[in-house]
Design a protein around this motif. Structure first.
Motif, PDB file in Angstrom:
ATOM      1  N   ARG A   8       0.995  -1.197   0.474  1.00 52.22           N
ATOM      2  CA  ARG A   8       0.457  -0.276  -0.229  1.00 52.22           C
ATOM      3  C   ARG A   8       0.997   0.936  -0.218  1.00 52.22           C
ATOM      4  O   ARG A   8       2.299   1.515   0.068  1.00 52.22           O
ATOM      5  N   GLU A   9      -0.028   2.322   0.192  1.00 47.60           N
ATOM      6  CA  GLU A   9       0.500   3.953   0.232  1.00 47.60           C
ATOM      7  C   GLU A   9       1.423   4.178   1.177  1.00 47.60           C
ATOM      8  O   GLU A   9       0.565   3.987   2.036  1.00 47.60           O
ATOM      9  N   TYR A  10       2.815   4.899   1.401  1.00 50.24           N
ATOM     10  CA  TYR A  10       3.449   5.331   2.450  1.00 50.24           C
ATOM     11  C   TYR A  10       3.729   6.521   1.400  1.00 50.24           C
ATOM     12  O   TYR A  10       3.720   6.869   0.978  1.00 50.24           O
ATOM     13  N   GLU A  11       3.780   7.274   2.929  1.00 56.58           N
ATOM     14  CA  GLU A  11       4.465   8.709   2.674  1.00 56.58           C
ATOM     15  C   GLU A  11       5.250   8.911   4.096  1.00 56.58           C
ATOM     16  O   GLU A  11       5.881   8.578   4.831  1.00 56.58           O
ATOM     17  N   GLY A  12       6.181  10.068   3.098  1.00 59.43           N
ATOM     18  CA  GLY A  12       7.381  10.461   4.003  1.00 59.43           C
ATOM     19  C   GLY A  12       7.561  12.076   3.838  1.00 59.43           C
ATOM     20  O   GLY A  12       6.632  12.337   2.560  1.00 59.43           O
ATOM     21  N   PHE A  13       8.137  12.983   4.558  1.00 63.00           N
ATOM     22  CA  PHE A  13       8.298  14.756   4.213  1.00 63.00           C
ATOM     23  C   PHE A  13       9.667  14.889   4.453  1.00 63.00           C
ATOM     24  O   PHE A  13      10.198  14.655   5.567  1.00 63.00           O
ATOM     25  N   LEU A  14      10.221  15.803   4.091  1.00 61.22           N
ATOM     26  CA  LEU A  14      11.519  16.702   4.754  1.00 61.22           C
ATOM     27  C   LEU A  14      11.088  18.442   3.856  1.00 61.22           C
ATOM     28  O   LEU A  14      10.476  18.581   3.288  1.00 61.22           O
ATOM     29  N   GLU A  15      11.709  19.098   4.994  1.00 63.16           N
ATOM     30  CA  GLU A  15      11.581  20.582   4.780  1.00 63.16           C
ATOM     31  C   GLU A  15      13.059  21.129   5.273  1.00 63.16           C
ATOM     32  O   GLU A  15      14.417  21.060   5.704  1.00 63.16           O
ATOM     33  N   SER A  19      11.463  24.435   1.440  1.00 60.48           N
ATOM     34  CA  SER A  19      11.341  24.145   0.687  1.00 60.48           C
ATOM     35  C   SER A  19      10.589  23.137   0.960  1.00 60.48           C
ATOM     36  O   SER A  19      11.294  22.442   2.306  1.00 60.48           O
ATOM     37  N   ARG A  20       9.371  22.000   0.723  1.00 66.96           N
ATOM     38  CA  ARG A  20       8.931  21.204   1.528  1.00 66.96           C
ATOM     39  C   ARG A  20       8.731  20.273   0.443  1.00 66.96           C
ATOM     40  O   ARG A  20       8.771  20.719  -1.045  1.00 66.96           O
ATOM     41  N   PHE A  21       9.255  18.924   1.084  1.00 69.46           N
ATOM     42  CA  PHE A  21       8.726  17.627  -0.235  1.00 69.46           C
ATOM     43  C   PHE A  21       8.387  16.600   0.471  1.00 69.46           C
ATOM     44  O   PHE A  21       8.881  16.021   2.125  1.00 69.46           O
ATOM     45  N   LEU A  22       6.984  16.780  -0.481  1.00 68.60           N
ATOM     46  CA  LEU A  22       6.060  15.624   0.328  1.00 68.60           C
ATOM     47  C   LEU A  22       6.577  14.171  -0.643  1.00 68.60           C
ATOM     48  O   LEU A  22       6.330  14.251  -2.088  1.00 68.60           O
ATOM     49  N   ALA A  23       6.822  13.228  -0.188  1.00 63.73           N
ATOM     50  CA  ALA A  23       7.341  11.794  -0.476  1.00 63.73           C
ATOM     51  C   ALA A  23       5.792  11.314  -0.421  1.00 63.73           C
ATOM     52  O   ALA A  23       5.860  11.075   0.588  1.00 63.73           O
ATOM     53  N   HIS A  24       5.423  10.120  -1.997  1.00 61.95           N
ATOM     54  CA  HIS A  24       4.612   8.981  -1.661  1.00 61.95           C
ATOM     55  C   HIS A  24       5.211   7.681  -1.756  1.00 61.95           C
ATOM     56  O   HIS A  24       5.360   8.000  -3.143  1.00 61.95           O
ATOM     57  N   LEU A  25       5.514   7.323  -1.509  1.00 66.00           N
ATOM     58  CA  LEU A  25       6.099   5.430  -1.938  1.00 66.00           C
ATOM     59  C   LEU A  25       4.509   4.606  -2.328  1.00 66.00           C
ATOM     60  O   LEU A  25       3.857   4.481  -1.601  1.00 66.00           O
ATOM     61  N   VAL A  26       4.861   4.756  -3.556  1.00 66.81           N
ATOM     62  CA  VAL A  26       3.246   3.769  -4.086  1.00 66.81           C
ATOM     63  C   VAL A  26       3.858   1.838  -4.461  1.00 66.81           C
ATOM     64  O   VAL A  26       5.172   1.890  -5.259  1.00 66.81           O
ATOM     65  N   PRO A  27       2.674   1.253  -4.257  1.00 62.65           N
ATOM     66  CA  PRO A  27       3.157  -0.095  -5.869  1.00 62.65           C
ATOM     67  C   PRO A  27       2.975   0.717  -7.061  1.00 62.65           C
ATOM     68  O   PRO A  27       2.163   1.307  -7.069  1.00 62.65           O
ATOM     69  N   SER A 114      16.451  12.504  -1.912  1.00 64.78           N
ATOM     70  CA  SER A 114      16.645  11.415  -1.432  1.00 64.78           C
ATOM     71  C   SER A 114      16.099  11.170   0.391  1.00 64.78           C
ATOM     72  O   SER A 114      16.124  10.318   0.426  1.00 64.78           O
ATOM     73  N   GLY A 115      16.113  12.306   0.694  1.00 67.84           N
ATOM     74  CA  GLY A 115      15.693  12.213   2.054  1.00 67.84           C
ATOM     75  C   GLY A 115      14.102  12.158   2.269  1.00 67.84           C
ATOM     76  O   GLY A 115      14.195  11.844   3.365  1.00 67.84           O
ATOM     77  N   ALA A 116      13.495  12.659   1.332  1.00 62.12           N
ATOM     78  CA  ALA A 116      12.171  12.471   1.943  1.00 62.12           C
ATOM     79  C   ALA A 116      11.759  11.380   0.759  1.00 62.12           C
ATOM     80  O   ALA A 116      11.194  10.322   1.768  1.00 62.12           O
ATOM     81  N   ALA A 117      12.344  10.787   0.665  1.00 64.61           N
ATOM     82  CA  ALA A 117      11.990   8.867  -0.358  1.00 64.61           C
ATOM     83  C   ALA A 117      12.669   8.184   0.520  1.00 64.61           C
ATOM     84  O   ALA A 117      11.765   7.658   1.450  1.00 64.61           O
ATOM     85  N   GLN A 118      14.052   8.282   1.101  1.00 61.94           N
ATOM     86  CA  GLN A 118      14.329   7.476   3.064  1.00 61.94           C
ATOM     87  C   GLN A 118      13.117   8.033   3.962  1.00 61.94           C
ATOM     88  O   GLN A 118      12.695   6.958   4.550  1.00 61.94           O
ATOM     89  N   ASP A 119      12.189   8.914   3.911  1.00 61.53           N
ATOM     90  CA  ASP A 119      11.726   9.164   5.356  1.00 61.53           C
ATOM     91  C   ASP A 119      10.505   8.209   5.038  1.00 61.53           C
ATOM     92  O   ASP A 119      10.129   7.765   5.746  1.00 61.53           O
ATOM     93  N   ALA A 120      10.358   8.204   3.345  1.00 64.14           N
ATOM     94  CA  ALA A 120       8.710   7.463   3.358  1.00 64.14           C
ATOM     95  C   ALA A 120       8.887   5.730   3.372  1.00 64.14           C
ATOM     96  O   ALA A 120       8.232   5.588   3.839  1.00 64.14           O
ATOM     97  N   ILE A 121      10.808   5.139   2.767  1.00 68.68           N
ATOM     98  CA  ILE A 121      10.949   4.255   3.170  1.00 68.68           C
ATOM     99  C   ILE A 121      10.475   3.659   4.343  1.00 68.68           C
ATOM    100  O   ILE A 121      10.529   2.811   5.064  1.00 68.68           O
ATOM    101  N   GLY A 122      11.704   5.176   5.622  1.00 68.58           N
ATOM    102  CA  GLY A 122      11.017   4.694   7.221  1.00 68.58           C
ATOM    103  C   GLY A 122      10.046   4.237   7.321  1.00 68.58           C
ATOM    104  O   GLY A 122       9.618   3.596   8.354  1.00 68.58           O
ATOM    105  N   HIS A 123       8.770   5.103   7.043  1.00 72.11           N
ATOM    106  CA  HIS A 123       7.290   4.447   7.067  1.00 72.11           C
ATOM    107  C   HIS A 123       6.665   3.245   7.052  1.00 72.11           C
ATOM    108  O   HIS A 123       5.808   3.129   7.021  1.00 72.11           O
ATOM    109  N   ALA A 124       7.746   2.641   5.480  1.00 73.06           N
ATOM    110  CA  ALA A 124       6.772   1.521   5.070  1.00 73.06           C
ATOM    111  C   ALA A 124       6.660  -0.236   5.655  1.00 73.06           C
ATOM    112  O   ALA A 124       7.802   0.256   6.315  1.00 73.06           O
ATOM    113  N   GLU A 125       5.752  -0.359   5.633  1.00 70.51           N
ATOM    114  CA  GLU A 125       6.155  -1.675   6.044  1.00 70.51           C
ATOM    115  C   GLU A 125       6.528  -2.694   4.635  1.00 70.51           C
ATOM    116  O   GLU A 125       5.265  -2.505   4.065  1.00 70.51           O
TER     117      GLU A 125
END
Length: 182
Positions: A8-15, A19-27, A114-125
Motif C-alpha cells: 500500500r502507499e506510504y508517505e514521507g516528508f522533508l523540509e 522548501s517542502r518535499f512530500l514523498a509518496h511511496l506507492v506500489p 533522497s531524504g524525503a524518499a528515505q523518510d517514506a521508506i522508513g515509514h513503510a512496512e
C-alpha cells in the motif's frame, strides 16, 4: 538478492530552507493514477519528481528517475538510488516539491529528494517480494482430491478447474517457490 516491496502507499516528508518535499511511496501499479491525482491536488507545486523500479517477466529490472524540471541529475536519479539501496522492487516514489524561496543547489536538491524518499521508506512496512506465477497441474480422478489438498497446503490459488476424460487439470497461481513444490 531478495527484493522487498510494499502492498500500500506510504508517505514521507522533508523540509529544507522552507522548501517542502512530500514523498509518496506507492506500489508501481498505482504509479500513473497517483501521479495524475497528485498533479490535480498540488497545482501550485513546482515539481513532482518520480522514480520507479519494476521486475519484468523476463527477470530484468525496468527503472527510471525523472527530474520534472529540476536541474538534470539532482532529483530523479538520487531518488532511484534510494530505491535501489533499499532493494525495493515494483515500487515508485513521487515527490511533490513546494519551493521555499531559497535555492538549494545541486547537492542540496539531491540530499532533500533522497531524504524525503528515505523518510517514506522508513515509514513503510516492507515485505519480501515473491514473484507470482501460474502453472497447470493434472491428476487422475483417484488422486484429484489429494492434488487439491496439496495446492491448498502450499497456499496456492486455483484459477480454473477443468475436468477431462482422464481426471482434472488445475491452473494454479502463487509464489514461484511454492509452485516449484507441485
Amino acid at each position: 538478492m531478495a527484493f522487498k516491496t510494499i502492498t500500500r502507499e506510504y508517505e514521507g516528508f522533508l523540509e529544507d530552507r522552507k522548501s517542502r518535499f512530500l514523498a509518496h511511496l506507492v506500489p508501481v501499479d498505482l504509479f500513473d493514477r497517483r501521479l495524475e491525482e497528485l498533479r490535480k491536488q498540488h497545482k501550485k507545486a513546482n515539481h513532482i519528481v518520480t522514480a520507479h523500479r519494476r521486475l519484468l517477466d523476463d527477470g530484468r529490472v525496468e527503472e527510471s528517475g525523472k527530474d520534472d524540471g529540476e536541474p538534470a541529475g539532482t532529483s530523479g536519479m538520487p531518488v532511484l538510488r534510494v530505491l535501489q539501496g533499499a532493494e525495493l522492487i515494483n515500487c515508485a516514489v513521487l515527490i511533490v516539491r513546494y519551493f521555499g524561496g531559497t535555492k538549494l543547489g545541486g547537492g542540496g536538491l539531491a540530499r532533500a529528494y533522497s531524504g524525503a524518499a528515505q523518510d517514506a521508506i522508513g515509514h513503510a512496512e516492507l515485505v519480501i517480494f515473491r514473484k507470482i506465477l501460474r502453472k497447470q497441474v493434472s491428476a487422475g480422478f483417484a488422486s484429484g482430491s489429494e492434488l487439491e489438498r496439496r495446492v491448498e497446503d502450499l497456499g496456492l490459488t486455483v484459477i480454473s478447474r477443468d475436468y477431462t476424460e482422464d481426471g482434472v487439470r488445475l491452473t494454479v497461481e502463487g509464489p514461484e517457490d511454492a509452485l516449484a513444490q507441485l
